[in-house]
Write a protein that holds these residues in place. Structure first.
Motif, mmCIF file in Angstrom:
data_model
loop_
_atom_site.group_PDB
_atom_site.id
_atom_site.type_symbol
_atom_site.label_atom_id
_atom_site.label_comp_id
_atom_site.label_asym_id
_atom_site.label_seq_id
_atom_site.Cartn_x
_atom_site.Cartn_y
_atom_site.Cartn_z
ATOM 1 N N SER A 10 0.863 -1.182 0.000
ATOM 2 C CA SER A 10 0.000 0.000 0.000
ATOM 3 C C SER A 10 0.892 1.222 0.000
ATOM 4 N N VAL A 11 0.506 2.218 -0.794
ATOM 5 C CA VAL A 11 1.248 3.472 -0.839
ATOM 6 C C VAL A 11 0.269 4.601 -0.566
ATOM 7 N N ILE A 12 0.492 5.323 0.501
ATOM 8 C CA ILE A 12 -0.351 6.456 0.853
ATOM 9 C C ILE A 12 0.228 7.669 0.133
ATOM 10 N N THR A 13 -0.553 8.223 -0.783
ATOM 11 C CA THR A 13 -0.042 9.290 -1.638
ATOM 12 C C THR A 13 -0.580 10.665 -1.282
ATOM 13 N N LEU A 31 3.814 2.036 2.585
ATOM 14 C CA LEU A 31 4.703 3.157 2.325
ATOM 15 C C LEU A 31 3.882 4.434 2.317
ATOM 16 N N ILE A 32 4.536 5.549 2.573
ATOM 17 C CA ILE A 32 3.850 6.840 2.581
ATOM 18 C C ILE A 32 4.753 7.878 1.934
ATOM 19 N N LEU A 33 4.158 8.730 1.102
ATOM 20 C CA LEU A 33 4.915 9.841 0.541
ATOM 21 C C LEU A 33 5.205 10.838 1.660
ATOM 22 N N THR A 67 1.367 13.145 10.388
ATOM 23 C CA THR A 67 2.307 13.386 9.298
ATOM 24 C C THR A 67 3.111 12.122 8.999
ATOM 25 N N ALA A 68 3.733 12.102 7.841
ATOM 26 C CA ALA A 68 4.508 10.926 7.431
ATOM 27 C C ALA A 68 5.576 10.575 8.472
ATOM 28 N N ARG A 69 6.306 11.558 8.919
ATOM 29 C CA ARG A 69 7.354 11.292 9.929
ATOM 30 C C ARG A 69 6.775 10.758 11.221
ATOM 31 N N GLU A 70 5.650 11.323 11.646
ATOM 32 C CA GLU A 70 5.044 10.892 12.908
ATOM 33 C C GLU A 70 4.524 9.463 12.831
ATOM 34 N N VAL A 71 3.817 9.126 11.750
ATOM 35 C CA VAL A 71 3.285 7.765 11.665
ATOM 36 C C VAL A 71 4.396 6.746 11.445
ATOM 37 N N ALA A 72 5.490 7.151 10.799
ATOM 38 C CA ALA A 72 6.635 6.251 10.652
ATOM 39 C C ALA A 72 7.280 6.004 12.012
ATOM 40 N N ALA A 73 7.423 7.049 12.812
ATOM 41 C CA ALA A 73 8.003 6.903 14.150
ATOM 42 C C ALA A 73 7.131 6.019 15.042
ATOM 43 N N LEU A 74 5.829 6.062 14.825
ATOM 44 C CA LEU A 74 4.907 5.220 15.594
ATOM 45 C C LEU A 74 4.892 3.771 15.105
ATOM 46 N N GLY A 75 5.493 3.513 13.945
ATOM 47 C CA GLY A 75 5.499 2.167 13.380
ATOM 48 C C GLY A 75 4.255 1.823 12.578
ATOM 49 N N CYS A 76 3.473 2.823 12.227
ATOM 50 C CA CYS A 76 2.238 2.593 11.467
ATOM 51 C C CYS A 76 2.498 2.388 9.983
ATOM 52 N N ASP A 78 5.848 1.453 7.044
ATOM 53 C CA ASP A 78 7.173 0.858 6.980
ATOM 54 C C ASP A 78 8.251 1.820 6.508
ATOM 55 N N GLU A 79 7.880 2.738 5.623
ATOM 56 C CA GLU A 79 8.897 3.608 5.048
ATOM 57 C C GLU A 79 8.278 4.845 4.430
ATOM 58 N N ILE A 80 9.036 5.943 4.469
ATOM 59 C CA ILE A 80 8.655 7.179 3.797
ATOM 60 C C ILE A 80 9.382 7.211 2.461
ATOM 61 N N VAL A 81 8.644 7.461 1.387
ATOM 62 C CA VAL A 81 9.240 7.549 0.047
ATOM 63 C C VAL A 81 8.785 8.840 -0.617
ATOM 64 N N GLY A 82 9.514 9.262 -1.634
ATOM 65 C CA GLY A 82 9.090 10.424 -2.425
ATOM 66 C C GLY A 82 8.962 11.686 -1.620
ATOM 67 N N SER A 83 9.972 12.024 -0.856
ATOM 68 C CA SER A 83 9.882 13.163 0.045
ATOM 69 C C SER A 83 10.142 14.517 -0.604
ATOM 70 N N ARG A 84 10.224 14.570 -1.912
ATOM 71 C CA ARG A 84 10.459 15.854 -2.560
ATOM 72 C C ARG A 84 9.257 16.774 -2.339
ATOM 73 N N PRO A 85 9.459 18.099 -2.351
ATOM 74 C CA PRO A 85 8.374 19.044 -2.054
ATOM 75 C C PRO A 85 7.148 18.915 -2.945
ATOM 76 N N THR A 86 7.316 18.415 -4.159
ATOM 77 C CA THR A 86 6.174 18.293 -5.078
ATOM 78 C C THR A 86 5.713 16.840 -5.207
ATOM 79 N N ALA A 87 5.985 16.006 -4.221
ATOM 80 C CA ALA A 87 5.641 14.589 -4.299
ATOM 81 C C ALA A 87 4.140 14.351 -4.436
ATOM 82 N N HIS A 88 3.341 15.291 -4.019
ATOM 83 C CA HIS A 88 1.886 15.133 -4.097
ATOM 84 C C HIS A 88 1.344 15.389 -5.503
ATOM 85 N N ILE A 89 2.170 15.905 -6.399
ATOM 86 C CA ILE A 89 1.740 16.177 -7.777
ATOM 87 C C ILE A 89 2.024 14.938 -8.624
ATOM 88 N N PRO A 90 1.010 14.320 -9.209
ATOM 89 C CA PRO A 90 1.219 13.091 -9.983
ATOM 90 C C PRO A 90 2.200 13.306 -11.139
#
Length: 102
Positions: A10-13, A31-33, A67-76, A78-90
């Motif tokens: 699953s990728v949360i975009t 995974l989460i952007l 936020t991505a960092r917070e849910v990653a720290a909580l273990g919710c 597995d990994e943060i990907v695509g951390s560029r500032p425009t990652a939300h733009i397809p």
């Protein structure tokens, strides 16, 4: 998805929320952007329940730690990907970072 006999990803975009957030959690890897948020309730809904005031959404968002960092720290996730500032733009290569995580 929980009954599939193949590995699932699953990728949360953007905004992974409510029942959809729970559905995404059953994947083998989540995974989460970097710009995405992930929660079982929106900050507005939480604010209405907790403070009876949707204007308290920022307070609720901070308390929810969505936020991505917070849910990653909580273990919710597995990994943060695509951390560029425009990652939300397809883009055409949006999913490419996801395949490099293994």
């Amino acid at each position: 998805m929980s009954r599939l006999r193949v590995p699932t990803l699953s990728v949360i975009t953007g905004e992974g929320g409510s029942g959809g957030a729970l559905a995404l959690a059953v994947a083998d890897r989540v995974l989460i952007l970097g710009n995405a948020v992930y929660s079982v309730i929106s900050p507005e809904q939480c604010a209405v329940i907790m403070w009876r005031d949707p204007a308290q959404r920022e307070l609720a968002a901070a308390a929810l730690r969505i936020t991505a960092r917070e849910v990653a720290a909580l273990g919710c996730v597995d990994e943060i990907v695509g951390s560029r500032p425009t990652a939300h733009i397809p883009t055409r290569n949006q999913a490419r970072p996801c395949w490099r995580t293994h």
